[in-house]
Each structure stands twice: as structure tokens, then as C-alpha cells.
Design a protein around this motif. Structure first.
Motif, mmCIF file in Angstrom:
data_model
loop_
_atom_site.group_PDB
_atom_site.id
_atom_site.type_symbol
_atom_site.label_atom_id
_atom_site.label_comp_id
_atom_site.label_asym_id
_atom_site.label_seq_id
_atom_site.Cartn_x
_atom_site.Cartn_y
_atom_site.Cartn_z
ATOM 1 N N LEU A 92 0.829 -1.197 0.000
ATOM 2 C CA LEU A 92 0.000 0.000 0.000
ATOM 3 C C LEU A 92 0.872 1.260 0.000
ATOM 4 O O LEU A 92 0.630 2.192 -0.771
ATOM 5 N N ALA A 95 2.289 1.813 -3.368
ATOM 6 C CA ALA A 95 1.265 2.300 -4.294
ATOM 7 C C ALA A 95 1.047 3.795 -4.090
ATOM 8 O O ALA A 95 0.925 4.550 -5.052
ATOM 9 N N LEU A 96 1.017 4.237 -2.838
ATOM 10 C CA LEU A 96 0.798 5.656 -2.559
ATOM 11 C C LEU A 96 1.979 6.495 -3.050
ATOM 12 O O LEU A 96 1.811 7.597 -3.546
ATOM 13 N N ARG A 98 3.683 5.992 -5.585
ATOM 14 C CA ARG A 98 3.605 6.101 -7.045
ATOM 15 C C ARG A 98 2.352 6.835 -7.509
ATOM 16 O O ARG A 98 2.182 7.084 -8.701
ATOM 17 N N PHE A 102 -1.219 12.826 -6.049
ATOM 18 C CA PHE A 102 -0.675 13.661 -4.972
ATOM 19 C C PHE A 102 0.078 14.864 -5.518
ATOM 20 O O PHE A 102 -0.023 15.967 -4.985
#
Lengths: 213, 213
Positions: A92, A95-96, A98, A102
Motif C-alpha cells: 500500500l 502504491a501511494l 507512485r 498527490f
DNA sequence: TAGATTGTTAATCGATTAACAATC
DNA sequence: TAGATTGTTAATCGATTAACAATC
């Protein structure tokens, strides 16, 4: 101005999506009715929400798309770059790191940290992954206030305590653990099981209304 | 019984976390006050929420932990296994495939699908990744009603239309796109920028109250 | 000008909280 | 029994929606 209600605040990013889409098509002005149609909301709700951001529209014309985008981003604080750290470089967390969304909102994940040395940077990702020991130096160097927490639930409180000690003031908690913080720190839970519960019950309710026919 | 309010429904998974934790420590009964303390809520709110699940407690004693867990899981539908497909095997999709929390709630991601052949199964993950062509067969074979959508925003509507045609009745939309579905299909948006907006504004409000001192 | 859209003020709706009788 | 906790009924609070005057 009075503080914005939480439901209104949560709708602002959706308005931004619609506005950016309209802008990319070259539309200069937009009415509350236009936005409402895109999002299946009522125009009056959009007008009320807009008032909280401080923007004023023109009767008959609507809102200026560019000005509205700026007003919403200003209101949320997305016109300033916010450096952040991410703790827990599991799937997770990775994934964040990448996640392209954001950058669009000026959240900059400066570095990620993990207890497990095997997860340290291999150069494939653009965000470096460091051992936990380097956390204090990076936080201080970049004056970081925001931390993204993607560690296993069992480690959440311990890591939180560390973050608080280092002066972190906002924690985005993706672990299912309930974490305790002092009053000068804000926490936002991002719990997947919440959304799953809503989806499951709504699916069930769908069956029930169908059966009643 | 009347339909549960959305905020109450969203709290149920949190109650479950607390209850499971108490159960693992061997606690048999629990009061609304106990749960409220763990979650920083008011006892009256827990009692109201519990009533929606149909559970009854015993005055002076509290609720039976095991019975309460069962009641909540029954209410949400988490005692039955729900097979699901995942579309879009990017980093977020892959993270969700590996997420252990879903198994606990009986959500079973049978298979993932991606347009990009390079993302097809290499055997490292326990969830197979297939090309989109195989989607209809798998959905039919496992009688799948739930789809998790982790494709880029631009592809969201097109994939949604496919899913609807195949009889999918619940879509968990992790893309930032607003998708349109017929009335017999439910959609749950899971938008990260929503949580980020709330966090940013709360952090900002923190500064303001501090400055006022 | 006439019509459409905004922003404000008031009404409604729904969720939270309070008060308290019932009860193990 | 006495005290603690539940569940119900009523009061409060906050968000949504409606009505409408202001205005470009």
C-alpha cells in the motif's frame, strides 16, 4: 467566516475535478447547475459550498472557472507545496508513493521509511526508501509536518509516538489501528473497511427493494 | 426496522476492530462505555448504532462480545463470502490484491484484469491477473456481483459500461473519475483527495487556533 | 429590458445528544 | 437490594433544501 462543514469540505475536491475538466475543454465560466449535473448534486448545495471558499459568482453568468479553481485550491491549501514522509513501504505504501494524484495537489512525498532493510531504495521508484533511523534528520531538514502511515496495525501507535516526538502535526492513518495523539496533532483515518461496509450494505438494500416489487 | 444512517454504518467496522481486539484478550462482555473510550465517541452513540444491527444488550452487564461481532458482521453481510473482480492491475490495484484486510471481511478477489499484457500473472501474486478478454467468463463462472475499479480516470467509464453489461451490481471506484451507472447498480467512490483535503484544512485550522492564543 | 443565476434568509430534514424509565 | 447499564422518547444541533430578492 464560519468554519466549513465537513461534508462540504469533502465535496471540494470533486468540484475541482469537474472544474479542471471544464478548463481543459476551454470553458471560461460555469454555473452551479453545470457542476451539479456532473456530480448528481443539487445546484443550491454547490452555491452554499462555494460561499465557504470565499468566491463570488456573477448572477446570470456563473463562476469564472480559473478563479474558482484558484479559490478552492487556496482554501484547501493546495497551492502551497506540502512535503510529507511515508512510513511503511509495503504494497500500500509503495502504491501511494507512485500515486500521481498527490503531485497534482502539491503533496510531495519526500521520502519513505521502513524497518525492513530489504525494502530500501533500489532506484526503481522515484521516492527514496530509507531505514527508520534516518527519519529524524529528513523530517528536520525538510521541515515536514505531514506523515502518511502505512505500517501494520500492531506498529501504528509506536510509530505515531515517534512521529509526534519529531514534531509531525498531521498524520494520515491508512492502518486500521486507532492511534492516540496529543491535541496539537491532527489525524485522518483512511479505512478501507468503512467503504467496503457501505458498499456491501447498499448492495444488500438493492436486493431488498428488488424483491419487494 | 428503519434504515441505518450512513454515519452509523461507517462506524460499524471500527466497532468490529475494537470487539475483535477485546475478544482476542478473552473478554466476554463489553459495555457501550468501553467501546466509546477506545474510539473517542460517546456511549449513547454506540448504543444507538448497535440498535440498528438488531443486537440487544443486558442492562448492568453490557453486550456479549461474540454475539455482537456476529450481529455486526451479519448486518454488513461479512459472514458470507463475496467474490469480486479487480480491474486495473497498476500499483494501487496490486496493493489492494495483496491487502490482508479483505480476507478478514470475506471479500475474495477472484481475479484481476488489465489491458496491459505485461501486467499479467507472473505467479508472484496469489491473485491471477488476466487480459480483459477473459473478464466475461470469470464473472459468469463465479457469479460475481462486485467489481473493484483501479483503472486510470480516462478508462473508468468505458470499463464501467462493460462491467454493467456483465451484470456487475456493485462497483468500488478507486479512480477519481465520476462514473455513470443505471439505477440497479451501486457505486462507492473511494477518493484519496477527499481525505487529503480534510487533513490539509484541519492542519491549517490547527495553526489558526494556535495563533489566536 | 427580460431572463437566468447568484447569495441570503428561512424551513426542513436527519443525526447526535440528553434525559430517564426499565431491568439485570 | 443497590447500582450500573440498556433502550426509548424527547431535545438539540447541524446540514440540506426551499424560497426569493438582488443583479448582471
Amino acid at each position: 467566516m464560519s468554519r466549513i462543514p465537513l461534508p462540504s469540505l469533502k465535496r471540494l475536491p470533486r468540484y475541482l475535478n469537474v472544474l479542471e475538466s471544464f478548463q481543459s475543454y476551454g470553458t471560461d465560466t460555469i454555473s452551479a447547475t453545470d457542476i451539479a449535473e456532473e456530480l448528481d448534486l443539487k445546484p443550491i448545495q454547490i452555491r452554499k459550498d462555494m460561499a465557504f471558499t470565499g468566491i463570488v459568482g456573477k448572477p446570470k453568468v456563473g463562476y469564472d472557472v480559473g478563479a474558482l479553481i484558484k479559490a478552492i485550491r487556496d482554501f484547501i491549501g493546495w497551492n502551497d507545496i506540502s512535503p510529507a514522509v511515508l512510513i511503511g513501504a509495503g504494497s500500500l505504501g509503495t502504491a501511494l508513493m507512485r500515486y500521481e494524484g498527490f503531485a497534482k495537489r502539491n503533496l510531495n512525498i519526500v521520502a519513505a521509511f521502513d524497518k525492513d532493510q530489504n525494502r530500501n531504495s533500489d532506484g526503481r521508484s522515484s521516492t527514496p526508501v530509507y531505514p527508520m533511523e534516518r527519519l529524524p534528520a529528513i523530517v528536520a531538514e525538510h521541515e515536514i509536518e505531514i506523515a502518511i502511515l502505512t505500517v501494520p496495525p500492531a506498529a501504528a501507535q509506536e510509530v505515531t509516538d515517534q512521529l509526534v516526538k519529531l514534531g509531525i502535526r498531521a498524520i494520515w492513518n491508512f492502518s486500521s489501528a486507532e492511534i492516540q495523539v496529543p491535541p496539537h496533532v491532527v489525524v485522518r483515518r483512511e479505512d478501507l473497511s468503512e467503504g467496503l461496509a457501505v458498499l456491501c450494505v447498499q448492495l444488500h438494500e438493492l436486493d431488498e427493494t428488488r424483491e419487494k416489487k
